[in-house]
Scaffold this motif. Structure first.
Motif, PDB file in Angstrom:
ATOM      1  N   TYR A 231      -3.723  20.634   5.720  1.00 32.64           N
ATOM      2  CA  TYR A 231      -2.769  19.519   5.781  1.00 32.64           C
ATOM      3  C   TYR A 231      -1.856  19.538   4.564  1.00 32.64           C
ATOM      4  N   LEU A 232      -0.574  19.535   4.832  1.00 30.20           N
ATOM      5  CA  LEU A 232       0.438  19.572   3.768  1.00 30.20           C
ATOM      6  C   LEU A 232       0.902  18.154   3.478  1.00 30.20           C
ATOM      7  N   PRO A 233       0.651  17.626   2.279  1.00 27.15           N
ATOM      8  CA  PRO A 233       1.022  16.256   1.969  1.00 27.15           C
ATOM      9  C   PRO A 233       2.203  16.132   1.004  1.00 27.15           C
ATOM     10  N   LEU A 234       2.848  14.994   1.085  1.00 27.51           N
ATOM     11  CA  LEU A 234       3.914  14.614   0.138  1.00 27.51           C
ATOM     12  C   LEU A 234       3.491  13.322  -0.537  1.00 27.51           C
ATOM     13  N   ALA A 235       3.762  13.200  -1.829  1.00 24.28           N
ATOM     14  CA  ALA A 235       3.521  11.919  -2.497  1.00 24.28           C
ATOM     15  C   ALA A 235       4.775  11.503  -3.253  1.00 24.28           C
ATOM     16  N   ARG A 236       5.144  10.273  -3.057  1.00 26.35           N
ATOM     17  CA  ARG A 236       6.210   9.635  -3.848  1.00 26.35           C
ATOM     18  C   ARG A 236       5.540   8.821  -4.946  1.00 26.35           C
ATOM     19  N   PRO A 237       6.272   8.492  -6.008  1.00 25.77           N
ATOM     20  CA  PRO A 237       5.641   7.694  -7.070  1.00 25.77           C
ATOM     21  C   PRO A 237       5.117   6.361  -6.521  1.00 25.77           C
TER      22      PRO A 237
ATOM     23  N   THR B 128       0.864  -1.185   0.000  1.00 28.54           N
ATOM     24  CA  THR B 128       0.000   0.000   0.000  1.00 28.54           C
ATOM     25  C   THR B 128       0.899   1.233   0.000  1.00 28.54           C
ATOM     26  N   VAL B 129       0.705   2.091  -0.987  1.00 29.99           N
ATOM     27  CA  VAL B 129       1.534   3.282  -1.116  1.00 29.99           C
ATOM     28  C   VAL B 129       0.666   4.513  -0.860  1.00 29.99           C
ATOM     29  N   HIS B 130       1.227   5.476  -0.138  1.00 30.03           N
ATOM     30  CA  HIS B 130       0.496   6.720   0.124  1.00 30.03           C
ATOM     31  C   HIS B 130       0.625   7.651  -1.071  1.00 30.03           C
ATOM     32  N   SER B 131      -0.480   8.249  -1.468  1.00 29.98           N
ATOM     33  CA  SER B 131      -0.426   9.230  -2.549  1.00 29.98           C
ATOM     34  C   SER B 131      -1.383  10.381  -2.237  1.00 29.98           C
ATOM     35  N   VAL B 132      -1.476  11.296  -3.208  1.00 26.06           N
ATOM     36  CA  VAL B 132      -2.290  12.492  -3.020  1.00 26.06           C
ATOM     37  C   VAL B 132      -2.996  12.794  -4.331  1.00 26.06           C
ATOM     38  N   CYS B 133      -4.267  13.088  -4.269  1.00 28.39           N
ATOM     39  CA  CYS B 133      -4.974  13.500  -5.480  1.00 28.39           C
ATOM     40  C   CYS B 133      -4.508  14.896  -5.860  1.00 28.39           C
ATOM     41  N   ALA B 134      -4.027  15.029  -7.094  1.00 30.03           N
ATOM     42  CA  ALA B 134      -3.416  16.293  -7.533  1.00 30.03           C
ATOM     43  C   ALA B 134      -4.406  17.213  -8.219  1.00 30.03           C
ATOM     44  N   LEU B 135      -5.667  16.806  -8.327  1.00 29.52           N
ATOM     45  CA  LEU B 135      -6.611  17.596  -9.117  1.00 29.52           C
ATOM     46  C   LEU B 135      -6.921  18.932  -8.452  1.00 29.52           C
ATOM     47  N   ASP B 136      -7.433  19.843  -9.267  1.00 26.29           N
ATOM     48  CA  ASP B 136      -7.686  21.224  -8.839  1.00 26.29           C
ATOM     49  C   ASP B 136      -8.970  21.275  -8.017  1.00 26.29           C
ATOM     50  N   CYS B 137      -8.868  20.830  -6.786  1.00 26.55           N
ATOM     51  CA  CYS B 137     -10.040  20.663  -5.930  1.00 26.55           C
ATOM     52  C   CYS B 137      -9.639  21.081  -4.530  1.00 26.55           C
ATOM     53  N   PRO B 138     -10.512  21.770  -3.801  1.00 26.31           N
ATOM     54  CA  PRO B 138     -10.120  22.228  -2.463  1.00 26.31           C
ATOM     55  C   PRO B 138      -9.746  21.096  -1.513  1.00 26.31           C
ATOM     56  N   ASP B 139     -10.263  19.899  -1.772  1.00 19.83           N
ATOM     57  CA  ASP B 139     -10.165  18.820  -0.782  1.00 19.83           C
ATOM     58  C   ASP B 139      -8.778  18.193  -0.668  1.00 19.83           C
ATOM     59  N   CYS B 140      -7.969  18.261  -1.711  1.00 19.38           N
ATOM     60  CA  CYS B 140      -6.604  17.725  -1.707  1.00 19.38           C
ATOM     61  C   CYS B 140      -6.523  16.430  -0.886  1.00 19.38           C
ATOM     62  N   CYS B 141      -7.158  15.390  -1.389  1.00 21.69           N
ATOM     63  CA  CYS B 141      -7.291  14.133  -0.641  1.00 21.69           C
ATOM     64  C   CYS B 141      -5.993  13.360  -0.556  1.00 21.69           C
ATOM     65  N   SER B 142      -5.764  12.787   0.605  1.00 25.66           N
ATOM     66  CA  SER B 142      -4.702  11.795   0.733  1.00 25.66           C
ATOM     67  C   SER B 142      -5.311  10.443   0.389  1.00 25.66           C
ATOM     68  N   MET B 143      -4.565   9.644  -0.357  1.00 34.31           N
ATOM     69  CA  MET B 143      -5.122   8.359  -0.774  1.00 34.31           C
ATOM     70  C   MET B 143      -4.143   7.216  -0.561  1.00 34.31           C
ATOM     71  N   LEU B 144      -4.694   6.015  -0.545  1.00 31.78           N
ATOM     72  CA  LEU B 144      -3.885   4.801  -0.435  1.00 31.78           C
ATOM     73  C   LEU B 144      -4.027   4.034  -1.739  1.00 31.78           C
TER      74      LEU B 144
ATOM     75  N   THR C 244       9.548  19.124   7.780  1.00 30.00           N
ATOM     76  CA  THR C 244      10.709  18.801   6.959  1.00 30.00           C
ATOM     77  C   THR C 244      10.348  17.691   5.985  1.00 30.00           C
ATOM     78  N   LEU C 245      11.222  17.505   5.020  1.00 29.53           N
ATOM     79  CA  LEU C 245      11.015  16.418   4.060  1.00 29.53           C
ATOM     80  C   LEU C 245      10.989  15.067   4.777  1.00 29.53           C
ATOM     81  N   GLU C 246      11.883  14.914   5.741  1.00 33.39           N
ATOM     82  CA  GLU C 246      11.951  13.634   6.469  1.00 33.39           C
ATOM     83  C   GLU C 246      10.627  13.361   7.175  1.00 33.39           C
ATOM     84  N   ARG C 247      10.116  14.410   7.794  1.00 29.88           N
ATOM     85  CA  ARG C 247       8.859  14.234   8.514  1.00 29.88           C
ATOM     86  C   ARG C 247       7.717  13.909   7.546  1.00 29.88           C
ATOM     87  N   LEU C 248       7.699  14.562   6.411  1.00 28.64           N
ATOM     88  CA  LEU C 248       6.648  14.289   5.431  1.00 28.64           C
ATOM     89  C   LEU C 248       6.772  12.861   4.908  1.00 28.64           C
ATOM     90  N   ASP C 249       8.011  12.406   4.718  1.00 28.86           N
ATOM     91  CA  ASP C 249       8.206  11.027   4.263  1.00 28.86           C
ATOM     92  C   ASP C 249       7.665  10.037   5.296  1.00 28.86           C
TER      93      ASP C 249
END
Ligand code: MGD
Ligand code: MGD
Ligand code: SF4
Ligand code: MO
Length: 682
Positions: free
Chosen positions: A444-450, A3-19, A502-507
């Motif tokens: 909420y500030l999210p990070l997504a890796r590929p 299961t990888v964490h990602s983020v919906c990048a679409l132009d939407c206020p909700d900026c969802c975090s996704m699995l 920090t980046l580490e914390r976001l990771d």
């Protein structure tokens, strides 16, 4: 399976975090992150099906060059080397012959990723000395209005709406465009809150509300002044808050005197008694929150309308309370080091040697057909589909057809704009590249890796602009920055909201709440004043708040109304995202409809299912009629925005919209658009 964490990048206020569930390198399931306080474990309908898009056979996989006529959409595969060489040569030659300002970047909200939306691209164009794009197409009128009133564009968080007792959705289709606010509203209503919707259209949100006021398009400034008239006249305002934290109350009181309920009723179409009741409810229900969205400000006085609406919470003192205040956008709380990311100082190292001119993206048609000194000779489009979404489309298309315009498009799909490309480059999706995101509907500030490998030879925008910079011989160190370097720069901000992020914390944590308040406490940006204006106070600015009906409206220009008596609103379709999903049959179906009121359909002999022609002096468009209860008399609605190539006449609602700009902020006036409608022969 992982299961990888990602983020919906679409132009939407909700900026969802996704699995993302990945099996043998292939995604098998997407779901909302249950640990995210706003995503709350669910995705909207359009993105729940995103894997259809990710693995679509229509994804662009290789660089291509045009072999047909402009706009025909015929291409031939080439190598990345040939593509980069061609682009580098053409841009260099254009800069040499006409000056680098003849090159125009064009981008908007394809991704809300900072690196792929406003990162390496900005560095590249600054170093080149290209024209700078003023990104006005969505939100700048409201942004300017809010800034004038509050200084800081800070907002009530979605989580606090659960505490509200009265919620006003003002030009905000929450159910369609901001679904993750909805559960908080449901919770508030369970605890007795009332939901009031102010919208010319009976949206899904309006249909679900306690009260819906179908306001005349573009008359919100008058309504806000009418509410003030009652609130001030009946002394329902918070005199202590007004006294301590605001400027210009006396002038506001005088201005509001000119807007008694009867006059406002005539301007807005809302009954005088309803205006009085709404004013009383708003001023006396505690806490009361306003969710104003961008629908209000896509009109001629949209900036002033937002200014006036933004004054209401200060007037009644609702900024004091959790569950009070107002939300337009939360994005300004993301106090990144944008200058470090974008590096505007590179302009001084460009052949131009100074700051480049600014081109308003909402005037793209004019920029491509009329601009001089220098004319636009090359355009690089990414994260956007201007052929489909820009106003006054016929002029835009005329510009895109110019044989002497060199056009590069970075895309995931062959959009209408891609059809006009000379070189078409394949782009990755948010599931395939690294980025950090800002949200405009939470903190909420999210990070997504590929999560997945890029298909074919697709590259992220960061990679493409990095490669182009190297190909053009730019030897500045910043063009060798990795994604992680860029994120570290972006997070390297003095602002306390970003302390300790920090980046580490976001990771590790995937998303982190901005330090807008200690612990889990609510963010109350203006509970004790602290406005970001020069005075530090909320500026009522009454001198800017006088209502004139929009030229293109029922109370507007007489001659124009005679020819084109209907007000067209081409607002967002619930189940799409601007033009991003325009290739989906279901989306095409939704966006090929014109909603009409029976009182307008009857005299035109139009019935549900009929083909209708919608037209004005700028263009015409074929749609399918729906005679229903969605619109009031005098208004027609075309859910937007349809792909041109899916329609029989190659046009959508933007063939009708004008390039008239808003009062402030240089935004488009999509929702003030007069048209006529007629039934087409069978
Ligand atoms: N499903 C879906 N979600 C989206 C998008 C999408 O295309 N589809 N687009 C995204 C984008 S780019 C944005 S900017 C946001 C926008 O989110 P919203 O601002 O909520 O969306 P809009 O549809 O532009 O406008 C909201 C409402 O304003 C109403 N409106 C139009 N004119 C007026 C007026 O003069 N006065 C008042 N009071 N209301 C008016 C419209 O009928 C509409 O229902 O949504 C984002 N989310
Ligand atoms: N009539 C009418 N017109 C409107 C509106 C309206 O309500 N009515 N709304 C206006 C508003 S609010 C907005 S914000 C604009 C939206 O206009 P745009 O920002 O142009 O949005 P989209 O049409 O969704 O196009 C975004 C494109 O970016 C591409 N993309 C996504 N991610 C990436 C990436 O990582 N790299 C690259 N290279 N491409 C990517 C997608 O495939 C998609 O084709 O439209 C405006 N136009
Ligand atoms: S479009 Fe909006 S609601 Fe849908 S998944 Fe993306 S961020 Fe969430
Ligand atoms: Mo937008």
């Amino acid at each position: 399976m992982e299961t990888v964490h990602s983020v919906c990048a679409l132009d939407c206020p909700d900026c969802c975090s996704m699995l993302v569930q990945v099996e043998d390198g292939r995604a098998t399931r997407l779901r909302g992150d249950p640990d995210h306080p706003v995503t709350q474990g669910f995705l909207c309908g359009k993105v729940a099906q995103y894997l259809e898009r990710e693995y679509s056979p229509d994804r662009l996989l290789y660089p291509q060059k045009r072999v047909g006529a402009k706009g025909e959409g015929r291409f031939e595969r080439i190598s990345w080397d040939e593509a980069l060489d061609t682009i580098a040569q053409r841009l260099a030659a254009t800069a040499q012959e006409h000056g680098p300002e003849a090159i125009l970047p064009y981008s908007y909200g394809g991704t809300l990723g900072m690196l792929n939306g406003a990162g390496m691209d900005r560095r590249f164009f600054h170093r080149l000395g290209a024209s700078r794009l003023d990104r006005t197409i969505c939100a700048t009128a409201g942004g300017a209005g809010l800034t004038a009133t509050n200084g800081f564009r800070y907002a009530t968080e979605p989580e606090q709406f659960r505490l509200s007792k009265l919620i006003i959705a003002w030009g905000a289709n929450i159910h369609g465009a901001n679904i993750h606010l909805w559960p908080f509203i449901v919770e508030a209503r369970r605890n007795g809150a009332k939901l009031v919707v102010i919208d010319p259209i009976r949206t899904r949100t309006a249909a679900l509300a306690d009260q819906h006021f179908a306001i005349n398009p573009g008359s919100d400034l008058a309504l806000a002044l009418g509410l003030m008239h009652v609130i001030i006249g009946e002394k329902l305002y918070d005199a202590d808050y007004v006294d301590r934290y605001t400027n210009g109350f006396d002038a506001l009181r005088k201005r509001a005197l000119d807007y008694p309920p009867e006059r406002v009723a005539a301007l807005t179409g809302i009954a005088a008694a309803d205006i009085v009741q709404l004013a009383r409810d708003y001023a006396t229900t505690r806490p009361a929150a306003i969710r104003v969205n961008y629908g209000v400000q896509r009109s001629e006085q949209g900036g002033a309308a937002v200014r006036a609406i933004a004054a209401l919470p200060a007037l009644v003192g609702s900024w004091r309370e959790a569950g009070g205040g107002l939300q337009l956008s939360t994005s300004q709380a993301f106090q990144f080091n944008r200058a470090g990311l974008e590096m505007p100082e590179l302009q001084h190292r460009s052949p131009l040697g100074r700051e480049a001119r600014i081109v308003n993206m909402s005037l793209l048609g004019k920029a491509l057909t009329e601009m001089d000194k220098p004319p636009v000779k090359a355009m690089v489009v990414y994260n956007s589909n201007p052929a489909t979404v820009a106003p006054d489309q016929n002029v835009v298309l005329r510009g895109l057809r110019r044989e002497d315009l060199f056009t590069v498009v970075l895309e995931q799909f062959q959009t209408d704009t891609a059809d006009y490309a000379d070189i078409l480059l394949p782009a990755t999706t948010f599931l395939e590249h690294t980025d950090v995101y800002f949200a405009y509907g939470h903190h909420y500030l999210p990070l997504a890796r590929p999560a997945l490998p890029a298909p074919g030879e697709a590259r992220s925008n960061v990679e493409t602009f990095r490669a182009l910079a190297l190909r053009m011989g730019f030897d500045d160190a910043c063009f060798r920055d990795t994604e992680d370097d860029m994120i570290r720069t972006l997070l390297n901000s003095d602002h306390p909201f970003l302390d300790g992020i920090t980046l580490e914390r976001l990771d590790r944590e995937h998303f982190v709440r901005l330090n807008v308040a200690p612990g889990n406490q609510p963010f109350l940006p203006f509970a004790q004043g602290g406005f970001g204006t020069a005075s530090g106070k909320c500026e009522f600015g009454a001198e800017t708040l006088d209502y004139t009906p929009p030229v293109e409206s029922r109370h507007g220009d007489n001659a124009l109304r005679g020819k084109y008596p209907l007000e067209l609103i081409s607002s967002k379709n619930d189940d799409s995202m601007n033009s991003t999903f325009g290739y989906r049959a279901s989306v095409d179906e939704d966006t090929s409809i014109l909603h009409l009121h029976p009182a307008d359909a009857g005299p035109r002999s139009i019935r549900t299912g009929d083909r209708v022609r919608v037209f004005n002096d700028r263009g015409s468009l074929l749609l399918k009629a729906n005679v229903d209860g969605v619109v009031q008399a005098g208004v027609v609605r075309a859910p937007s925005t349809r792909w041109l190539k899916r329609s029989s006449d190659g046009r959508n609602a933007n063939a009708l919209t004008s390039d008239r700009l808003t009062d402030i902020g240089g935004g488009p006036t999509f929702y003030n658009c007069l048209v006529q409608v007629e039934r087409c022969g069978d």
